[in-house]
Design a protein around this motif. Structure first.
Motif, PDB file in Angstrom:
ATOM      1  N   ASN A 191       0.845  -1.196   0.000  1.00 32.03           N
ATOM      2  CA  ASN A 191       0.000   0.000   0.000  1.00 32.03           C
ATOM      3  C   ASN A 191       0.881   1.247   0.000  1.00 32.03           C
ATOM      4  N   ARG A 195      -3.551   7.414   3.446  1.00 35.36           N
ATOM      5  CA  ARG A 195      -4.881   7.885   3.856  1.00 35.36           C
ATOM      6  C   ARG A 195      -4.804   8.577   5.217  1.00 35.36           C
ATOM      7  N   GLN A 197      -7.055   8.645   7.497  1.00 29.83           N
ATOM      8  CA  GLN A 197      -7.689   7.806   8.515  1.00 29.83           C
ATOM      9  C   GLN A 197      -6.915   6.488   8.619  1.00 29.83           C
ATOM     10  N   ASP A 199      -5.664   2.669   9.908  1.00 29.17           N
ATOM     11  CA  ASP A 199      -6.251   1.352  10.159  1.00 29.17           C
ATOM     12  C   ASP A 199      -6.065   0.997  11.630  1.00 29.17           C
ATOM     13  N   PRO A 200      -6.808   0.010  12.128  1.00 21.28           N
ATOM     14  CA  PRO A 200      -6.620  -0.410  13.517  1.00 21.28           C
ATOM     15  C   PRO A 200      -5.181  -0.854  13.769  1.00 21.28           C
ATOM     16  N   LEU A 220      -1.080   2.284   8.909  1.00 21.42           N
ATOM     17  CA  LEU A 220      -1.788   1.775   7.739  1.00 21.42           C
ATOM     18  C   LEU A 220      -1.299   0.360   7.437  1.00 21.42           C
ATOM     19  N   ASN A 221      -2.202  -0.536   7.162  1.00 20.18           N
ATOM     20  CA  ASN A 221      -1.834  -1.914   6.850  1.00 20.18           C
ATOM     21  C   ASN A 221      -0.935  -1.985   5.613  1.00 20.18           C
TER      22      ASN A 221
END
Length: 440
Positions: A191, A195, A197, A199-200, A220-221
């Protein structure tokens, strides 16, 4: 007292006193703390631990999963997620540290450990900025401890044979050096979309600690952790920074190089949050007794950019073009060395097997560091060598941001003298709560 102030105060108190040298007695064990215990950091820790005189007494990683795996191997070691806690609370419990964290987290623990008179094994590259490398090198000199850069290939028979061949005059004086590194980038992020926002965050990962000296970014994953950080400008040094210290080392030694005068990128370049995926970089160094001219050029190729095949000849003994290697062009011949393999002197018919150096013995790079500590001598990749080596590579990496432009490097002043924008990348500020005097 808040947490930040505790670390600052405790660390300052610790730095005022030299480490207890438990290794001073021949029968004692060298007590080692390891920062970063997965992948290359884990390999470093485990390789050092195979020495009969080493005991891993503390392990540290921001990822609980990595820490748990290391704890299975060293169940008696204390477990931590913040290296500053280890330095503040356990300074009298260990003599040496191994550092295998992501590049952006190298300088802080290295400099702090050196100021506390701890021996240091630091994975390459020494650090991602020229200023950090310079501070680490200077602190190591002041500390008088034993240091080792993790460019393990330096200890190989093949690398040492190459240095001997060049310095013996097997190919005359060296006119230029061509390097290429075109293995697949297994660490390139899946990736690359940043972004806003996040990711968990995976359970057990302290993301704020992972960001460390850099300004925090959303987790981010498949982006940064666990092994994709090298592609990002904020956290790694790209492919040249990843492999440059390995490839440059034999040439740096053999030709007695000091620092490049200038460097430029002729193909590739980047401007965003990622490093470029491919590049060709030229670096000009002052010549030496082993070079044909007053200036010798090293050309670096990566990301699928093949070397100039009008200059490079492959030995008849090889049937497959190696994905990585170095070619030395001499006045009386050349040397072709696939990465990690033996050198070939060309033309082959004029340099039979009996002319190659004999009697070179194998050397364990990790044990060399431990043995040097126990014997009170320098290791084979001491920071007095590893610092200038890494700086040379980093001058090359900076050209990625200014393709086509010659960047002039003033080693004494530690600055790029002809380009204000490039010079701003020599040093990067640390975020609040992570600042270290004289470092960032």
């Amino acid at each position: 007292m808040n947490r930040r102030r505790f670390f600052q105060t405790s660390a300052a108190a610790t730095l005022g006193f030299p480490a207890i040298l438990r290794s001073a007695s021949p029968n004692s064990m060298l007590q080692v703390a390891s920062f970063g215990v997965a992948r290359m950091g884990g390999r470093t820790m485990q390789s050092v631990a195979t020495h009969e005189k080493v005991k891993i007494v503390s392990i540290c990683d921001v990822d609980a999963a990595h820490l748990a795996q290391a704890a299975k191997l060293f169940p008696d070691a204390s477990k931590h997620k913040d290296w500053r806690e280890v330095m503040a609370k356990l300074g009298d419990k260990y003599d040496a540290v191994t550092i295998g964290t992501p590049d952006h987290s190298h300088a802080g623990p290295a400099v702090t450990a050196l100021r506390a008179k701890k021996h240091v094994y630091l994975q390459k590259p020494m650090a991602p900025t020229l200023h950090e490398c310079r501070v680490i090198t200077e602190e190591a000199k002041k500390a008088g401890v034993v240091t080792q850069l993790g460019n393990q290939g330096r200890s190989s028979i093949e690398a040492r044979m190459t240095v001997q061949l060049i310095q013996s005059g097997a190919i005359g004086k060296v006119k230029e050096v061509i390097m290429w590194e075109n293995k697949p980038l297994s660490w390139w992020p899946k990736n690359t979309e940043l972004r806003p926002q996040g990711d968990p965050i995976p359970e057990g990962l302290d993301w704020d600690l992972w960001c460390g000296v850099r300004n925090p970014v959303p987790y981010l994953n498949d982006t940064y952790h666990p092994q994709n950080w090298r592609a990002w400008f904020d956290f790694g040094c790209g492919e040249m920074g990843d492999m440059g210290c390995h490839h440059f080392d034999a040439t740096f030694d053999a030709l007695k190089l000091t620092a490049p005068i200038r460097a430029r990128q002729t193909h590739g370049g980047s401007s965003g949050p990622l490093w470029g995926e491919k590049r060709i970089v030229e670096l000009d160094f002052p010549g030496s007794e082993y070079t044909a001219d007053d200036i010798v050029r090293i050309t670096w190729n990566d990301g699928g950019m093949e070397p100039d095949m009008t200059k490079v000849k492959m030995p008849k003994a090889l049937t497959k073009w190696p994905h990585a290697g170095t070619f030395w062009v001499g006045t009386e011949g050349s040397i072709f060395k696939p990465y990690g393999q033996r050198p070939f002197v060309l033309p082959e018919e004029t340099f039979p097997a009996e002319k190659y150096p004999k009697g070179l013995k194998g050397q364990d790079h990790y044990h060399d560091w431990v043995d040097a500590i126990l014997a009170g001598k320098k290791s084979c990749a001491d920071f007095s060598h590893g610092g200038p080596l890494t700086e040379s590579v980093l001058v090359g990496t900076i050209t990625d941001r200014f393709p086509g432009q010659w960047l002039e490097w003033d080693r004494e002043a530690c600055q790029i003298s002809n380009h204000e924008g490039a010079n701003k990348l020599v040093k990067r500020e640390y975020r609040e709560g992570w600042k270290i005097e004289g470092l960032g």
